[in-house]
Design a protein around this motif. Structure first.
Motif, mmCIF file in Angstrom:
data_model
loop_
_atom_site.group_PDB
_atom_site.id
_atom_site.type_symbol
_atom_site.label_atom_id
_atom_site.label_comp_id
_atom_site.label_asym_id
_atom_site.label_seq_id
_atom_site.Cartn_x
_atom_site.Cartn_y
_atom_site.Cartn_z
ATOM 1 N N ALA A 242 0.879 -1.487 0.093
ATOM 2 C CA ALA A 242 0.088 -0.086 0.041
ATOM 3 C C ALA A 242 1.029 1.102 0.017
ATOM 4 O O ALA A 242 0.536 2.418 -0.558
ATOM 5 N N GLU A 243 1.919 1.297 0.663
ATOM 6 C CA GLU A 243 2.953 2.476 0.744
ATOM 7 C C GLU A 243 3.824 2.446 -0.276
ATOM 8 O O GLU A 243 4.026 3.569 -1.034
ATOM 9 N N LEU A 244 4.289 1.418 -0.976
ATOM 10 C CA LEU A 244 5.258 1.498 -1.921
ATOM 11 C C LEU A 244 5.041 1.184 -3.458
ATOM 12 O O LEU A 244 5.700 1.253 -4.324
ATOM 13 N N LEU B 66 -2.992 -9.199 -0.503
ATOM 14 C CA LEU B 66 -2.233 -8.384 -1.372
ATOM 15 C C LEU B 66 -3.483 -7.521 -2.056
ATOM 16 O O LEU B 66 -4.681 -7.758 -2.031
ATOM 17 N N PRO B 67 -2.923 -6.313 -2.502
ATOM 18 C CA PRO B 67 -3.868 -5.395 -2.999
ATOM 19 C C PRO B 67 -4.607 -5.818 -4.258
ATOM 20 O O PRO B 67 -3.770 -6.715 -5.141
ATOM 21 N N PRO B 68 -5.550 -5.460 -4.820
ATOM 22 C CA PRO B 68 -6.193 -5.897 -6.147
ATOM 23 C C PRO B 68 -5.125 -5.902 -7.336
ATOM 24 O O PRO B 68 -5.392 -6.553 -8.397
ATOM 25 N N HIS B 69 -4.188 -4.863 -7.331
ATOM 26 C CA HIS B 69 -3.437 -4.627 -8.565
ATOM 27 C C HIS B 69 -2.125 -5.725 -8.470
ATOM 28 O O HIS B 69 -1.379 -5.513 -9.399
ATOM 29 N N VAL B 70 -2.308 -6.708 -7.510
ATOM 30 C CA VAL B 70 -1.074 -7.480 -7.414
ATOM 31 C C VAL B 70 -1.730 -8.952 -7.546
ATOM 32 O O VAL B 70 -2.588 -9.483 -6.890
ATOM 33 N N THR B 71 -1.346 -9.690 -8.395
ATOM 34 C CA THR B 71 -1.646 -11.254 -8.677
ATOM 35 C C THR B 71 -0.602 -12.247 -8.328
ATOM 36 O O THR B 71 0.590 -12.005 -8.578
#
Length: 636
Positions: free
Chosen positions: A25-27, A141-146
């Motif tokens: 989220a930060e990086l 993991l955030p949605p833009h990470v698979t």
């Protein structure tokens, strides 16, 4: 779109994934999508060592409450702390922790339901916990990470330092911007001594097992009743002993003085010895009886900085061990004085005031301890602990009785809270790992000290005192000795092949003049990773290409972020390759840890995750590809 390939999806790879989830989220901005590819032929989370597919006889050597994969308030990391349950907490309330999924194996489900915090779980129970930790890390993991899992073995890693990295799989190639090697515990091809023994065994039709991971060892070649030399008295020995006895149908039953063993008739006769000649000390079966010692006191960052400021090369035993020993002593005596005041002659404040001012090896410190602690059994004596059989000369039968008495005394002491000072020393011993990574990062130890003291003496001493088996294992060993299944050989064990008789011959100065002949030999210790003889194809290929540096057989990385040092780049960190784990000079051996201990492995994982995410946020080039049959896609 950027791509990260993590080779090794066991606990270390899973721990790195958890830290990536915590720091993303930060990086990693939402407009910077990331594909993560995990490569491992074994199940993600558990990996090879902790996979479910192993004997239910194999257990952890830690209590369930002492196993966690999560950072906590003690963690000195730059990224966010994300607390999570210990193995004990998860087992007690698994359905409350998302993402919940029932454990498939009914035997493991039953074990988890009845698991007490102070129980020593099976490795299959730990496998279930690690499977959940992996699924939680993916879910966070955030949605833009698979995440894509490849149940495959990576064969090589190539590519220029300023371009895409090519990870060769058995059925395709992954193209990645960053590659991380979280390979876990690795084996090496046999050294010349082991090759000689293997050749002897082949010539004479004998059984020889070189160092191996217990869950992978094939013991079927050891015949019932065969005389077997088992060299090594640590955790690998404990596992092998279980598989050669209970694993062959024998049973332990209650007896008036503890346990008795009922043989199946399929067991060999096991002759065991080692350098010390005694088994590892068992784990304690109790908690502290007094308040926790405020650690560290003598081996903290300031003390290490003062040593590092000295000119010239440094040595572990000469320059750091006096501080380390004093720290362990502080933990021991803090518990003794606070929990067992009737056994000391001075107030704690008076003792500590004088203890603070004295060096560990000062005669005045010895005199202080003798004055304050009247019973020698309550004093900390490292030499006696480290060399328990030194100077003893016994008959073989005399040794059997001596070792039984030794083992019984140790098992009784580690089960008795009256000796909780042992646990105080154990906790102080663990605290030393808070500073050891700083010493290694400073790169001031001589090569001899790093190899023979840090990786040799210190590693062995720590394991002997702190990484022993549960107490019930020692009581089982007693029963096996009394049943004649196990025979003790003594200290400073030597094993040599005898071409004339076609047998392995064991000798020990503890029983001079009494060699033991056997037709089978097992090296009862874990493989030691040596880069020049590595069994891992990726490391082997990189080493042959001159792209790796070696330190005492370990992969040399920059600390704490784990970047590979590359000789083709003037020994500077490779911008696209990272390695974490016991095969590196980072030496944060454990991928999971005791709660509230500021675990070095978690600190390394966090530093590596932040470094990787920072680089990946600036990258838009590579995209991972492989044949569809080789991958399993998990979407968050």
């Amino acid at each position: 779109m950027s791509t990260l390939a993590i080779i090794g999806a066991g606990p270390r790879g899973t721990g790195l994934l958890e830290r990536i989830a915590a720091n993303a989220a930060e990086l990693l901005p939402p407009d910077r999508p990331l594909e993560i590819h995990l490569v491992d032929p074994y199940p993600p989370g558990a990996g090879r060592i902790w996979r479910h597919d192993q004997s239910p006889l194999l257990r952890m050597n830690s209590m369930a409450e002492d196993v966690t994969m999560f950072t906590d308030a003690s963690s000195t990391i730059e990224g966010p702390v994300r607390p999570g349950p210990s193995l004990a907490e998860w087992a007690a309330r698994a359905e409350e922790f998302a993402p919940y999924q029932p454990v498939a194996d009914p035997a493991v489900r039953a074990e988890l339901r009845s698991l007490a915090p102070t129980d020593f779980p099976t490795r299959r129970a730990q496998s279930a916990y690690l499977d959940w930790v992996f699924r939680r890390a993916v879910a966070e993991l955030p949605p833009h990470v698979t995440v894509t899992v490849h149940r495959d073995t990576a064969q090589s890693v190539g590519g220029p330092p300023d371009g895409a990295q090519l990870v060769q799989l058995s059925d395709g190639v992954l193209i990645a911007d960053q590659v991380v090697l979280t390979l876990g515990h690795l084996g090496s091809s046999p050294d010349p001594g082991q090759r000689e023994l293997a050749g002897f065994a082949a010539r004479h039709g004998r059984f020889h097992l070189p160092p191996a991971f217990s869950s992978d060892a094939d013991l079927s070649g050891v015949a019932p009743g065969e005389h077997l030399i088992l060299r090594g008295f640590g955790l690998a020995f404990v596992d092998l002993l279980a598989m050669l006895t209970e694993g062959r149908g024998g049973r332990f039953v209650p007896a008036p003085d503890g346990l008795a063993y009922l043989p199946s008739g399929r067991e060999p006769v096991i002759h065991v010895g080692s350098r010390r000649g005694v088994p590892y000390h068992s784990k304690t079966g109790y908690r502290l009886q007094g308040p926790p010692a405020p650690l560290p006191r003598y081996f903290d960052a300031a003390a290490v900085d003062r040593v590092l400021a000295r000119p010239g090369p440094l040595e572990l035993r000469r320059d750091f061990w006096p501080l380390m020993a004093k720290e362990i002593g502080f933990g021991h005596y803090h518990e003794l004085f606070h929990a067992h005041r009737e056994r000391v002659r001075l107030p704690w404040t008076d003792f500590l005031d004088r203890y603070d001012r004295l060096d560990w090896y000062a005669p005045e410190l010895t005199a202080l301890v003798e004055q304050a602690v009247p019973d020698p059994a309550d004093r900390l004596d490292f030499e006696a602990l480290d060399h328990p059989l030194t100077g003893l000369r016994l008959t073989p039968d005399g040794l059997q009785q001596h070792l039984r008495d030794h083992i019984r005394t140790d098992a009784d002491r580690r089960a008795d809270p009256a000796h909780s000072a042992d646990l105080g020393a154990f906790l102080a011993l663990l605290s030393l790992f808070g500073q050891l990574p700083r010493i290694m990062a400073a790169d001031r130890l001589t090569a001899r000290s790093a190899a023979t003291e840090l990786d040799g003496w210190w590693s062995g001493f720590f394991n002997f005192l702190a990484s022993g088996p549960p107490g019930f294992r020692l009581r089982q060993l007693l029963a096996l000795s009394e049943a004649g299944i196990v025979r003790f050989l003594g200290a400073d064990l030597r094993v040599a092949p005898d071409e004339r008789t076609g047998t392995f011959v064991a000798t020990s100065p503890t029983t001079p003049g009494h060699p033991v002949h056997a037709t089978a030999l097992i090296e009862g210790y874990l493989p030691k990773h040596v880069l020049s003889r590595t069994e891992n194809p990726v490391l082997r290929t990189l080493a042959l290409g001159g792209e790796l540096l070696e330190e005492a057989g370990l992969l040399t990385v920059s600390l704490p972020d784990g970047r590979l040092l590359d000789p083709t780049l003037d020994n500077t960190p490779h911008p696209r390759r990272t390695a974490l784990g016991p095969h590196t000079n980072g030496r944060a051996y454990t991928a999971f840890a005791r709660p509230r201990t500021n675990a070095p492995g978690f600190r390394q994982n966090d530093a590596a995750a932040r470094s990787l995410l920072t680089e990946l946020a600036l990258t838009t080039g590579a995209r991972g590809t492989a044949t569809p049959t080789s991958e399993k896609v998990i979407r968050t």
